[in-house]
Design a protein around this motif. Sequence first.
Motif, short mmCIF file in Angstrom:
data_model
loop_
_atom_site.label_atom_id
_atom_site.label_comp_id
_atom_site.label_asym_id
_atom_site.label_seq_id
_atom_site.Cartn_x
_atom_site.Cartn_y
_atom_site.Cartn_z
N LEU A 66 -13.73 -21.59 19.22
CA LEU A 66 -14.89 -21.26 20.09
C LEU A 66 -15.70 -22.54 20.69
CD1 LEU A 66 -16.31 -18.37 18.01
CD2 LEU A 66 -14.82 -18.26 19.94
N GLY A 67 -14.98 -23.70 20.69
CA GLY A 67 -15.45 -24.89 21.12
C GLY A 67 -14.92 -25.34 22.20
N GLY A 68 -15.12 -26.58 22.79
CA GLY A 68 -14.45 -27.09 23.60
C GLY A 68 -15.10 -26.86 25.28
N PHE B 280 -24.19 -15.22 24.30
CA PHE B 280 -22.69 -15.73 24.35
C PHE B 280 -22.77 -17.23 23.70
CE2 PHE B 280 -19.50 -17.95 26.94
CZ PHE B 280 -18.33 -17.35 25.98
N LEU B 281 -23.92 -17.91 24.41
CA LEU B 281 -23.78 -19.47 24.17
C LEU B 281 -24.38 -19.57 22.67
CD1 LEU B 281 -25.43 -20.83 27.39
CD2 LEU B 281 -23.23 -21.05 26.41
N ALA B 282 -25.50 -18.66 22.26
CA ALA B 282 -25.88 -18.82 20.76
C ALA B 282 -24.64 -18.52 19.82
CB ALA B 282 -26.73 -17.78 20.24
N ALA B 283 -23.52 -17.96 20.05
CA ALA B 283 -22.21 -17.42 19.34
C ALA B 283 -21.32 -18.48 19.16
CB ALA B 283 -21.77 -16.25 19.72
N GLN C 253 -18.79 -25.85 25.64
CA GLN C 253 -19.40 -26.68 26.93
C GLN C 253 -18.93 -25.81 27.98
OE1 GLN C 253 -17.58 -30.52 26.63
NE2 GLN C 253 -19.46 -31.45 25.85
N LEU C 254 -19.92 -24.95 28.46
CA LEU C 254 -19.72 -23.90 29.38
C LEU C 254 -20.13 -24.67 30.95
CD1 LEU C 254 -18.80 -20.94 30.21
CD2 LEU C 254 -21.23 -20.55 29.96
N LEU D 126 -16.06 -13.23 24.58
CA LEU D 126 -16.83 -13.26 26.06
C LEU D 126 -16.81 -11.78 26.27
CD1 LEU D 126 -17.92 -14.34 28.57
CD2 LEU D 126 -15.61 -14.49 29.51
N LYS D 127 -15.69 -11.01 26.29
CA LYS D 127 -15.57 -9.54 26.44
C LYS D 127 -16.53 -8.73 25.83
CE LYS D 127 -11.24 -9.13 26.25
NZ LYS D 127 -9.83 -8.75 26.25
N GLU D 128 -16.74 -9.04 24.48
CA GLU D 128 -17.67 -8.48 23.79
C GLU D 128 -19.13 -8.49 24.02
OE1 GLU D 128 -17.42 -5.83 21.40
OE2 GLU D 128 -14.94 -6.08 21.44
#
Length: 315
Positions: free
Chosen positions: A89-91, A113-116, A121-122, A286-288
């Motif tokens: 979930l990183g990168g 999503f970002l909190a999860a 790095q989005l 992401l989908k969830e």
Amino acid sequence: MNLQQLEYILALEEHRHFVKAAEACFVTQSTLSMMVKKLEEELGAPIFDRKQKPLAPTPLGEKILRQARLILQQAGQLKAMVDWEQNQLGGRLRLGIIPTLAPYLLPLFLPSFLAACPDLQLELREMQTQDMERAMLAGDLDLGILALPFGHPALVQESLFYEDFLLYGDEFEMEKNYFLTEELDLSQLWLLEEGHCLRQQLVDFCALQLQKGESRQLNYLAGSLESLRMLVDYQGGFTILPRLAGQALPPKQQASLRSFAAPQPYREIGLLRPANFERQALLDLLKEQIWSHLPPACPRELPAAGKSWPVHFED
């Protein structure tokens, strides 16, 4: 031959100047020149014609540069694959999304999503479908959110949800909530400029043969749904908005929304990814996150025959 040499020749292709290419690579000009010369000697062919001003690749050099770009992309995928395995979930994640969806969908799911994924790095890019396709095929984009169907054989599409369309106009009869297409004066319809997939969907639905400038003193090429809404508010006429855009309006503007009579037009929103995308855990998350923050009126499956939108969708 090494990857650094390939980076040097691509920098030289971009800058067409040894000094500028060396500065971009943070090395001296002599180092870059020596490494490029060694690569040419190993390959047995010149990559650049140094007699030209500015510097230019030879015909064979053009092919070498294309292959070098592919090799560096694949090398980057190797490093990314290891990073993803070590931290699913990183990168970095490069996510594209179409402009008619971005302002309305992103605020719904992005914070959670970002909190999860605190180590993610989005990189978000608002882009039209054609640009998304080119970027993904070039290896410059990881995922895309867009309107389906999408038909490139090298890319994988997956449905996310369905979104119906709403009418927006301040001159609709207050007591009338549903309109048939044939009841609408299509000469008063404002649409996005050409190039937006949403425009073509609506043109196809209304069976319009649009002629620029016909029946109007003002011909406005709108680049966003917000521009269309403001145009209707100040110039009259009406436009067609996706549901998420309509639901994002203030209450005063929502009073100007109307629905189509059944069967309502809709669009299918989905995810686009390269066939070799490996980050399944991140993709599933992401989908969830998107699904859990959608309003009930945007179902994951089409409403059953005979039912009208909005409909509450149960998993």
